[in-house]
Design a protein around this motif. Structure first.
Motif, PDB file in Angstrom:
ATOM      1  N   ASP A  34       0.854  -1.200   0.000  1.00  0.00           N
ATOM      2  CA  ASP A  34       0.000   0.000   0.000  1.00  0.00           C
ATOM      3  C   ASP A  34       0.885   1.243   0.000  1.00  0.00           C
ATOM      4  O   ASP A  34       1.907   1.309   0.685  1.00  0.00           O
ATOM      5  CB  ASP A  34      -0.886  -0.017   1.251  1.00  0.00           C
ATOM      6  N   SER A  84     -10.501   5.918  -4.883  1.00  0.00           N
ATOM      7  CA  SER A  84     -11.827   5.297  -4.836  1.00  0.00           C
ATOM      8  C   SER A  84     -12.992   6.260  -4.617  1.00  0.00           C
ATOM      9  O   SER A  84     -14.136   5.809  -4.587  1.00  0.00           O
ATOM     10  CB  SER A  84     -11.847   4.243  -3.717  1.00  0.00           C
ATOM     11  N   TYR A 153     -13.993   8.378 -11.986  1.00  0.00           N
ATOM     12  CA  TYR A 153     -13.646   7.191 -11.177  1.00  0.00           C
ATOM     13  C   TYR A 153     -14.038   5.914 -11.910  1.00  0.00           C
ATOM     14  O   TYR A 153     -13.240   4.981 -12.051  1.00  0.00           O
ATOM     15  CB  TYR A 153     -14.348   7.253  -9.804  1.00  0.00           C
TER      16      TYR A 153
HETATM   17  N1  LIG Z   1     -15.962   0.796  -1.222  1.00  0.00           N
HETATM   18  C1  LIG Z   1     -16.839   0.232  -2.051  1.00  0.00           C
HETATM   19  O1  LIG Z   1     -18.045   0.299  -1.816  1.00  0.00           O
HETATM   20  C2  LIG Z   1     -16.358  -0.517  -3.262  1.00  0.00           C
HETATM   21  C3  LIG Z   1     -17.294  -1.244  -4.016  1.00  0.00           C
HETATM   22  C4  LIG Z   1     -16.833  -1.981  -5.120  1.00  0.00           C
HETATM   23  C5  LIG Z   1     -15.484  -1.980  -5.449  1.00  0.00           C
HETATM   24  N2  LIG Z   1     -14.610  -1.244  -4.705  1.00  0.00           N
HETATM   25  C6  LIG Z   1     -13.174  -1.297  -5.083  1.00  0.00           C
HETATM   26  O2  LIG Z   1     -12.497  -1.939  -4.014  1.00  0.00           O
HETATM   27  C7  LIG Z   1     -11.180  -1.405  -3.878  1.00  0.00           C
HETATM   28  C8  LIG Z   1     -10.964  -0.920  -2.457  1.00  0.00           C
HETATM   29  O3  LIG Z   1     -11.937   0.080  -2.152  1.00  0.00           O
HETATM   30  P1  LIG Z   1     -11.928   0.827  -0.749  1.00  0.00           P
HETATM   31  O4  LIG Z   1     -13.277   1.392  -0.539  1.00  0.00           O
HETATM   32  O5  LIG Z   1     -11.324  -0.061   0.285  1.00  0.00           O
HETATM   33  O6  LIG Z   1     -10.920   2.008  -1.064  1.00  0.00           O
HETATM   34  P2  LIG Z   1     -10.062   2.926  -0.066  1.00  0.00           P
HETATM   35  O7  LIG Z   1      -9.971   4.250  -0.719  1.00  0.00           O
HETATM   36  O8  LIG Z   1     -10.614   2.844   1.313  1.00  0.00           O
HETATM   37  O9  LIG Z   1      -8.633   2.239  -0.047  1.00  0.00           O
HETATM   38  C9  LIG Z   1      -7.749   2.304  -1.136  1.00  0.00           C
HETATM   39  C10 LIG Z   1      -6.371   1.880  -0.668  1.00  0.00           C
HETATM   40  O10 LIG Z   1      -5.507   1.874  -1.811  1.00  0.00           O
HETATM   41  C11 LIG Z   1      -4.291   2.511  -1.458  1.00  0.00           C
HETATM   42  N3  LIG Z   1      -3.703   3.096  -2.673  1.00  0.00           N
HETATM   43  C12 LIG Z   1      -4.195   4.119  -3.419  1.00  0.00           C
HETATM   44  N4  LIG Z   1      -3.380   4.398  -4.428  1.00  0.00           N
HETATM   45  C13 LIG Z   1      -2.350   3.508  -4.357  1.00  0.00           C
HETATM   46  C14 LIG Z   1      -1.190   3.274  -5.142  1.00  0.00           C
HETATM   47  N5  LIG Z   1      -0.898   4.025  -6.207  1.00  0.00           N
HETATM   48  N6  LIG Z   1      -0.361   2.249  -4.786  1.00  0.00           N
HETATM   49  C15 LIG Z   1      -0.623   1.497  -3.696  1.00  0.00           C
HETATM   50  N7  LIG Z   1      -1.690   1.696  -2.900  1.00  0.00           N
HETATM   51  C16 LIG Z   1      -2.550   2.688  -3.228  1.00  0.00           C
HETATM   52  C17 LIG Z   1      -4.683   3.569  -0.438  1.00  0.00           C
HETATM   53  O11 LIG Z   1      -3.565   3.981   0.353  1.00  0.00           O
HETATM   54  C18 LIG Z   1      -5.744   2.832   0.358  1.00  0.00           C
HETATM   55  O12 LIG Z   1      -5.171   2.099   1.416  1.00  0.00           O
HETATM   56  C19 LIG Z   1     -11.056  -0.297  -4.910  1.00  0.00           C
HETATM   57  O13 LIG Z   1     -10.383  -0.820  -6.027  1.00  0.00           O
HETATM   58  C20 LIG Z   1     -12.501   0.049  -5.264  1.00  0.00           C
HETATM   59  O14 LIG Z   1     -12.606   0.515  -6.576  1.00  0.00           O
HETATM   60  C21 LIG Z   1     -15.011  -0.519  -3.626  1.00  0.00           C
END
Ligand SMILES: NC(=O)c1ccc[n+]([C@@H]2O[C@H](COP(=O)([O-])OP(=O)(O)OC[C@H]3O[C@@H](n4cnc5c(N)ncnc54)[C@H](O)[C@@H]3O)[C@@H](O)[C@H]2O)c1
Length: 341
Positions: A34, A84, A153
Motif C-alpha cells: 500500500d 476510490s 472514477y
Molecule cells: N468501497 C466500495 O463500496 C467498493 C465497491 C466496489 C469496489 N470497490 C473497489 O475496491 C477497492 C478498495 O476500495 P476501498 O473502498 O477499500 O478504497 P479505499 O480508498 O478505502 O482504499 C484504497 C487503498 O488503496 C491505497 N492506494 C491508493 N493508491 C495507491 C497506489 N498508487 N499504490 C498502492 N496503494 C494505493 C490507499 O492507500 C488505500 O489504502 C477499490 O479498487 C474500489 O474501486 C469498492
C-alpha cells in the motif's frame, strides 16, 4: 505449505477487512502492499503488527521496482489499490487515471513477467456498468451488461478492469474480475456516506444529502464482499468476471432516515446540497452467476441489523474516527515502521 497472498490497497477500507478476514478464516500469509495515500490507514490493522503471517510493504503500484521482491514471494494477487472516491475524481481525475489504469497496467506487467505467476484477482466495481433507471426494479446489471462508465472514477476502474481482461486474453495470465456494489462496515474512511453521516450525527452536525436523495445503491456488508473475493480466488473461472451484490437496494433518502433513527436524530439534521455532477441514478446487481457457479451467498448484509451493527462500530470506535478526522492516523506509519520504531 500455506500460500502467500499479495493484497494491494490493504490499508484501505475493504483491504483491511479482507486481510483480517483471511488471517482469521484461512491459512495463507498476507503481504499488504500500500502507498498510504490519504485513504490508507495502518491504524485499522494495528493489532496485526507482529503477526508472523502478516507483512506490510510501503510501495506505490506505479513503481514496480519498489515491490519486485515482494511480488516475487507472492503466489497470487488480490488487487484493490485504487483512488476510490467519486467526488474527488470529479474534482480532479488525474490521480484516478494514473493509479487505477497506469498503476494496474504496471502491476499486471510485473506480475506476468515473474516465473509461474498465479491467479490475479482485479477488484472492480458495479460502477463500470453506468446507471439504471428507477423502474423497472427487475432490471439489474449482469456480467453481459455493456460497460458504460459515467464518472472519471468509473472510467478509471473500467480501464483497470479491461486491462485485467486483456492480460488474460493476450498473455494467458490467470486473471479474474469481481464487480461489487456499495460496501458498508467498519474502518471506512469518513468521506464516504455512511461513516460521514454517522460521525456528523454523533457530533450533532447536519448531514449533506445530494439532491432529493432518490439515487439508489445496492448495499453489501464488506465481509460478504471479502468472502466473495476469496470464493473467486479459489474457484472462479479464469478470464471470467463475477458480479457481487446483496439484493439490498436503498435510496439515499431511505438510508439517511435509517441513520438518523439509529443515531437518535430527526429530519432537521438533513441539509440538502446540490446534486453530484452526473450522479448515477441507480445501481442494482444480478449476482446469480457467483451464487450458482461458486456457491457464494451474503450472510452478513441483512438490514436493519447489519447497518445497526455498523453504526454501533463507529459509535464505539471514536478514537479511530477522531484520528482519521484530525489527521493523526497519518503518523502511525512513522511511529511504528519508521527509523527507530
Ligand atoms: N468501497 C466500495 O463500496 C467498493 C465497491 C466496489 C469496489 N470497490 C473497489 O475496491 C477497492 C478498495 O476500495 P476501498 O473502498 O477499500 O478504497 P479505499 O480508498 O478505502 O482504499 C484504497 C487503498 O488503496 C491505497 N492506494 C491508493 N493508491 C495507491 C497506489 N498508487 N499504490 C498502492 N496503494 C494505493 C490507499 O492507500 C488505500 O489504502 C477499490 O479498487 C474500489 O474501486 C469498492
Amino acid at each position: 505449505m500455506p500460500q502467500t497472498i499479495l493484497i494491494t490497497g490493504g490499508a484501505g477500507f475493504i483491504g483491511s477487512n479482507l486481510i483480517r478476514y483471511i488471517l482469521e478464516e484461512r491459512d495463507e500469509r498476507v503481504i499488504n502492499l500500500d502507498a498510504l495515500t490519504y485513504a490508507g490507514n495502518l491504524e485499522s490493522l494495528a493489532d496485526l503488527r507482529g503477526n508472523p503471517r502478516y507483512e506490510f510493504v510501503h510501495a506505490d503500484i506505479c513503481e514496480p521496482d519498489k515491490y519486485a521482491e515482494a511480488l516475487g514471494r507472492a503466489d497470487c494477487v488480490l488487487h484493490l489499490a485504487a483512488e476510490s472516491h467519486v467526488d474527488r475524481s470529479i474534482h480532479d481525475p488525474s490521480a484516478f487515471l494514473h493509479t487505477n489504469i497506469v498503476g494496474t497496467q504496471l502491476l499486471l506487467d510485473a506480475w506476468r513477467r515473474k516465473e509461474n505467476p498465479g491467479r490475479f484477482v482485479y477488484v472492480s466495481t458495479d460502477e463500470v456498468y453506468g446507471t439504471l433507471p428507477l423502474e423497472p426494479t427487475s432490471l439489474k446489471f449482469t456480467e453481459q451488461t455493456p460497460l458504460s462508465p459515467n464518472s472519471p472514477y468509473a472510467v478509471s476502474k473500467t480501464g483497470g478492469d479491461m486491462l485485467a481482461r486483456a492480460y488474460h486474453h493476450t498473455y494467458g495470465l490467470d486473471t479474474v474480475i469481481t464487480r461489487c456494489s456499495n460496501n458498508f462496515g467498519p474502518y471506512q474512511f469518513p468521506e464516504k456516506v455512511i461513516p460521514l453521516f454517522v460521525n456528523n450525527l454523533i457530533e450533532g452536525k447536519p448531514v449533506p444529502l445530494y439532491g432529493e436523495g432518490k439515487n439508489v445503491r445496492d448495499w453489501l456488508h464488506v465481509l460478504d464482499h471479502c468472502e466473495a473475493i476469496c470464493a473467486v480466488l479459489d474457484k472462479g473461472g479464469t478470464g471470467e468476471a463475477y458480479n457481487i451484490g446483496g439484493d439490498n437496494e436503498r435510496s439515499n433518502l431511505e438510508l439517511t432516515r435509517m441513520l438518523l433513527d439509529l443515531c437518535g436524530r430527526d429530519e432537521s439534521f438533513i441539509k440538502r446540497v446540490p446534486d453530484r455532477l452526473g450522479h448515477d441514478l441507480r445501481y442494482a446487481i444480478d449476482a446469480s452467476k457467483i451464487r450458482d457457479e461458486l456457491g457464494w451467498r451474503p450472510t452478513r448484509s441483512a438490514w436493519p441489523d447489519a447497518l445497526e451493527a455498523t453504526v454501533e462500530w463507529y459509535k464505539q470506535n471514536r478514537t479511530w474516527c477522531d484520528h482519521v478526522r484530525s489527521g493523526e492516523y497519518r503518523r502511525f506509519y512513522e511511529q511504528n515502521y519508521g527509523p527507530g520504531a
